[in-house]
Design a protein around this motif. Structure first.
Motif, PDB file in Angstrom:
ATOM      1  N   GLY A  19      70.004 102.364  13.624  1.00 38.52           N
ATOM      2  CA  GLY A  19      70.073 103.341  14.691  1.00 38.52           C
ATOM      3  C   GLY A  19      71.419 103.256  15.402  1.00 38.52           C
ATOM      4  O   GLY A  19      71.673 102.305  16.151  1.00 38.52           O
ATOM      5  N   ILE A  20      72.297 104.207  15.136  1.00 36.40           N
ATOM      6  CA  ILE A  20      73.639 104.207  15.727  1.00 36.40           C
ATOM      7  C   ILE A  20      73.599 104.982  17.025  1.00 36.40           C
ATOM      8  O   ILE A  20      73.193 106.153  17.067  1.00 36.40           O
ATOM      9  CB  ILE A  20      74.662 104.806  14.763  1.00 36.40           C
ATOM     10  N   SER A  21      74.030 104.330  18.118  1.00 41.43           N
ATOM     11  CA  SER A  21      73.986 104.955  19.434  1.00 41.43           C
ATOM     12  C   SER A  21      74.971 106.117  19.507  1.00 41.43           C
ATOM     13  O   SER A  21      76.102 106.033  19.000  1.00 41.43           O
ATOM     14  CB  SER A  21      74.338 103.924  20.518  1.00 41.43           C
ATOM     15  N   PRO A  22      74.531 107.206  20.138  1.00 40.68           N
ATOM     16  CA  PRO A  22      75.418 108.361  20.292  1.00 40.68           C
ATOM     17  C   PRO A  22      76.363 108.239  21.500  1.00 40.68           C
ATOM     18  O   PRO A  22      77.084 109.179  21.814  1.00 40.68           O
ATOM     19  CB  PRO A  22      74.428 109.515  20.485  1.00 40.68           C
ATOM     20  N   ASP A  23      76.362 107.061  22.175  1.00 39.85           N
ATOM     21  CA  ASP A  23      77.252 106.899  23.333  1.00 39.85           C
ATOM     22  C   ASP A  23      78.700 107.192  22.915  1.00 39.85           C
ATOM     23  O   ASP A  23      79.144 106.794  21.823  1.00 39.85           O
ATOM     24  CB  ASP A  23      77.153 105.487  23.901  1.00 39.85           C
ATOM     25  N   PRO A  24      79.474 107.832  23.813  1.00 37.83           N
ATOM     26  CA  PRO A  24      80.844 108.241  23.426  1.00 37.83           C
ATOM     27  C   PRO A  24      81.799 107.089  23.118  1.00 37.83           C
ATOM     28  O   PRO A  24      82.774 107.267  22.382  1.00 37.83           O
ATOM     29  CB  PRO A  24      81.329 109.026  24.652  1.00 37.83           C
ATOM     30  N   ASP A  25      81.570 105.878  23.645  1.00 39.37           N
ATOM     31  CA  ASP A  25      82.488 104.745  23.392  1.00 39.37           C
ATOM     32  C   ASP A  25      82.101 103.952  22.161  1.00 39.37           C
ATOM     33  O   ASP A  25      82.775 102.974  21.820  1.00 39.37           O
ATOM     34  CB  ASP A  25      82.516 103.823  24.617  1.00 39.37           C
ATOM     35  N   ASN A  26      80.973 104.345  21.507  1.00 40.77           N
ATOM     36  CA  ASN A  26      80.504 103.564  20.360  1.00 40.77           C
ATOM     37  C   ASN A  26      81.386 103.851  19.148  1.00 40.77           C
ATOM     38  O   ASN A  26      81.631 105.011  18.791  1.00 40.77           O
ATOM     39  CB  ASN A  26      79.049 103.933  20.056  1.00 40.77           C
ATOM     40  N   THR A  27      81.863 102.771  18.510  1.00 37.00           N
ATOM     41  CA  THR A  27      82.730 102.927  17.329  1.00 37.00           C
ATOM     42  C   THR A  27      82.038 102.502  16.047  1.00 37.00           C
ATOM     43  O   THR A  27      82.658 102.478  14.975  1.00 37.00           O
ATOM     44  CB  THR A  27      84.017 102.100  17.507  1.00 37.00           C
ATOM     45  N   VAL A  28      80.701 102.158  16.122  1.00 37.19           N
ATOM     46  CA  VAL A  28      79.981 101.754  14.908  1.00 37.19           C
ATOM     47  C   VAL A  28      79.665 103.011  14.092  1.00 37.19           C
ATOM     48  O   VAL A  28      79.233 104.042  14.627  1.00 37.19           O
ATOM     49  CB  VAL A  28      78.677 101.018  15.271  1.00 37.19           C
TER      50      VAL A  28
END
Length: 297
Positions: free
Chosen positions: A33-42
């Motif tokens: 589950g990849i977070s949709p937060d704008p700072d997430n780089t995964v």
């Protein structure tokens, strides 16, 4: 043997997605589950694995976190870190053409010759080879100096110098003049003295010698002086004339000559106390001088 067939639709309902997991119960696909937060780089890489791209570094901010300590040269404007090489005179450390630190062979030590001990290293510093002071007087009070010449050669104090000078006169007086009553100069003799040392004062030891022949009728008297210093007095108390009575007198004085000085010194011969027709007929004089430069001056 009894076997059973599993119904995937029934099994999928037994699983639910937790934190960090993405699950589709309709298909049974389980993923991250990849977070949709704008700072997430995964993200998922091309090979299907999880991938975090490198984060760009702001060099200007990072360089301010570093300072140069002893032996390090650091430029915060460029971020270049290098060896801090001292500009102190005598430092042989350098950067070689290959970029490494370099000390030339023999730079830390030296070869020594006559009169020098040590090799220049910390454990064996260079020093003059000296002997033990063999005198009773303190070396700090009486020791002579050592100096560096303009050619870079060590020089000692000037060596003492000495010189000898002599002059003489001889006067024959057939007329036999009377010996004067009062102290009167009858002859003089000059001598030129030179201090051979251009560096120091010199002591001149001057030896006066006067020879006089005198004649004394009965009751006659006379005397001889050197430099107004009365040296001898003779009187005839008999009835016969005393001819060619010879006297030889000497005197020692000292003079000081400045470095390299030349001077003319004069000895005078006087006669005095002449009575009753006493005469003189020959005068001889000699001046001798030893001039010795004074090491303690």
């Amino acid at each position: 043997m009894i076997s059973a067939i599993i119904d995937c639709d029934e099994v999928r309902g037994c699983i639910t997605a937790g934190p960090g997991v993405d699950y589709d119960p309709a298909t049974g696909v389980i993923g991250v589950g990849i977070s949709p937060d704008p700072d997430n780089t995964v993200e998922v890489g091309e090979d299907g694995g999880l991938f975090v791209p490198p984060t760009p570094v702001d060099c200007a901010e990072v360089r301010g976190c570093i300072t140069a300590g002893p032996g390090v040269d650091y430029d915060p404007a460029t971020g270049v870190i290098g060896a801090g090489i001292s500009p102190q005179a005598g430092n042989n450390l350098a950067v070689a053409p290959d970029g490494g630190l370099y000390v030339p062979t023999g730079a830390a030590t030296v070869e020594t010759g006559c009169g020098i001990n040590g090799d220049g290293s910390g454990s064996a510093p260079l020093e003059l080879a000296t002997g033990e002071w063999p005198f009773d007087c303190p070396v700090d009070d009486a020791g002579a100096g050592v100096y560096c010449g303009t050619d870079g050669t060590l020089r000692s104090e000037p060596l003492p110098k000495a010189a000898f000078f002599q002059n003489s006169l001889s006067l024959s007086l057939p007329a036999r003049p009377l010996i004067p009553v009062d102290l009167t100069e009858v002859a003089s003799l000059d001598i030129e003295l030179t201090n051979p040392d251009p560096c120091r004062e010199a002591l001149a030891i001057v030896f006066y010698e006067a020879d006089v022949d005198m004649n004394f009728p009965a009751g006659g008297e006379g005397g001889v002086a050197i430099g107004t210093d009365s040296m001898v007095h003779i009187g005839n108390g008999g009835t016969r004339t005393l001819l060619r009575q010879h006297v030889q007198e000497s005197k020692l004085i000292n003079l000081v000559l400045a470095p390299g000085e030349t001077l003319t010194h004069t000895m005078t011969i006087e006669m005095t106390r002449g009575t009753n027709g006493a005469t003189y007929q020959r005068i001889q004089g000699t001046l001798r001088a030893w001039v010795i430069s004074n090491p303690s001056a």
